[in-house]
Design an enzyme around this catalytic site. Structure first.
Site, PDB file in Angstrom:
ATOM      1  N   CYS A 133       0.833  -1.210   0.000  1.00 59.58           N
ATOM      2  CA  CYS A 133       0.000   0.000   0.000  1.00 59.58           C
ATOM      3  C   CYS A 133       0.862   1.253   0.000  1.00 59.58           C
ATOM      4  O   CYS A 133       1.353   1.673   1.058  1.00 59.58           O
ATOM      5  CB  CYS A 133      -0.945  -0.007   1.189  1.00 59.58           C
ATOM      6  N   CYS A 136      -0.502   4.095   2.116  1.00 65.00           N
ATOM      7  CA  CYS A 136      -0.326   3.929   3.572  1.00 65.00           C
ATOM      8  C   CYS A 136       1.132   4.178   3.981  1.00 65.00           C
ATOM      9  O   CYS A 136       1.400   4.809   4.995  1.00 65.00           O
ATOM     10  CB  CYS A 136      -0.666   2.509   4.029  1.00 65.00           C
ATOM     11  N   ASP A 137       2.058   3.633   3.224  1.00 65.66           N
ATOM     12  CA  ASP A 137       3.446   3.554   3.703  1.00 65.66           C
ATOM     13  C   ASP A 137       4.445   4.429   2.940  1.00 65.66           C
ATOM     14  O   ASP A 137       5.597   4.549   3.354  1.00 65.66           O
ATOM     15  CB  ASP A 137       3.917   2.092   3.646  1.00 65.66           C
TER      16      ASP A 137
END
Ligand code: NDP
Length: 309
Positions: A133, A136-137
């Site tokens: 992701c 997300c990261d």
């Protein structure tokens, strides 16, 4: 006892549906499945869920959602649903232990799973540089060098997103073409710090005790070479966890449950779908949570119109 609402799935969509359904007086029962907390528990820090000025640990966020549903009085259970079948106007839900529950409505919130390559080194560095992701990261790789594997829209979107943060982004593509849409390909080719490594497959992800340091790749002609990396992102697609429901509701060509354009209703009366199992596009914790809320409101409206009058 016939239930008003069974919710299947313990991720942001499921817990939020439970919170809303409980507050609407429906006394839902939620089955959390094999991965309580959902996909988010495979990541570490969540910085884009609103309400947390400094971000929040992913597991803590999911535990808080779970606790909120439970504190409100929703019934959360650990069982795994093995079948759902129509029974008149109702549905019979079967659990792994053989128990069955009859319910007027079902909310399917079983999520999707990112596909992984299946390398042992990938497993070893999950959360230590291996991620599925970028949204997300990606933040953790500012001004660093990363790779994205895959050549579809997901990979291209991840690569262009990462390119806005990172020094350099390699795309590892197994063929000599991208599968992505023309528009997405154009964006990739016009982004200076993306380099496509054509006809390459990943043999191994390299790392040390601190995490990923690179990847060993093999070109179609047989040449094996290493690239230095700080992060390795998967962009080879997701698999919606809808297999159990194919006989019940209509799914698209990739297995995502089809819902009405304006709500979470599926093609089966009394069955609603929320979160990533029906979302081919956004796949964020916040969008999943939002659709869980919508599903519970749709369930309430359905019960009011079908049963109460
Ligand atoms: P896709 O199935 O479209 O693409 C997967 C990509 O990963 C392909 O390039 C495929 O290679 C590659 N791949 C698959 N398995 C492996 C493997 N084991 N090793 C290396 N490479 C591999 O998945 P997406 O998630 O990209 O897209 C799914 C759907 O969602 C599509 O319909 C897409 O258009 C849509 N989508 C739309 C977006 C948007 O409109 N903004 C954003 C994201 C997705 P190969 O081509 O060789 O098969």
């Amino acid at each position: 006892m016939k239930r008003n609402c069974v919710i299947i799935g313990g991720g942001p969509a499921g817990y939020t549906a439970a919170i809303y359904a409980q507050r609407a007086g429906l006394q839902p029962v939620l089955f959390e499945g094999m991965l309580p907390g959902g996909q988010l528990t495979t990541t570490t820090h969540v910085a884009n869920y609103p309400g947390f000025a400094d971000g929040i640990d992913a597991n803590a966020l999911m535990q808080a959602m779970r606790a909120q549903a439970e504190n409100l009085g929703a019934e959360l259970r650990g069982g795994i649903v093995t079948g759902v079948e129509a029974q008149g106007n109702d549905y019979k839900v079967t659990l792994d232990g053989g128990e069955t529950i009859v319910t007027k409505t079902v909310v399917i919130a079983t999520g999707a799973s990112a596909k992984y390559l299946g390398l042992p080194s990938e497993e070893k560095y999950k959360g230590l540089g291996v991620s599925a992701c970028a949204t997300c990261d990606g933040f953790f790789y500012r001004r660093k060098t990363v790779a994205v594997v895959g050549g579809g829209d997901t990979a291209c979107e991840e690569a262009t997103y990462l390119a806005s943060l990172c020094k350099k982004v390699y795309m590892i593509v197994r063929r000599n073409v991208l599968r992505a849409s023309e528009a997405m390909q154009k964006r990739v080719f016009e982004t200076e710090n993306i380099e496509v490594l054509w006809e390459c497959s990943t043999k191994e992800i390299l790392g040390d005790e601190y995490g990923v340091t690179g990847a060993r790749l093999q070109r179609k002609d047989g040449e094996v070479f290493d690239v230095q990396l700080d992060g390795f992102f998967l962009g080879i697609g997701h698999h919606p966890n809808s297999d159990l429901f194919h006989a019940l509701v209509e799914v698209d060509e990739n297995g995502y449950i089809r819902t009405a354009a304006d709500c979470t209703r599926t093609t089966a009366k009394g069955i609603f779908a929320a979160g990533d199992v029906q979302d081919t596009r956004y796949r964020q914790a916040i969008t999943a949570a939002a659709s869980g809320a919508q599903a519970a409101m749709d369930v309430k409206a359905y019960l009011d119109s079908e049963y109460e009058k």
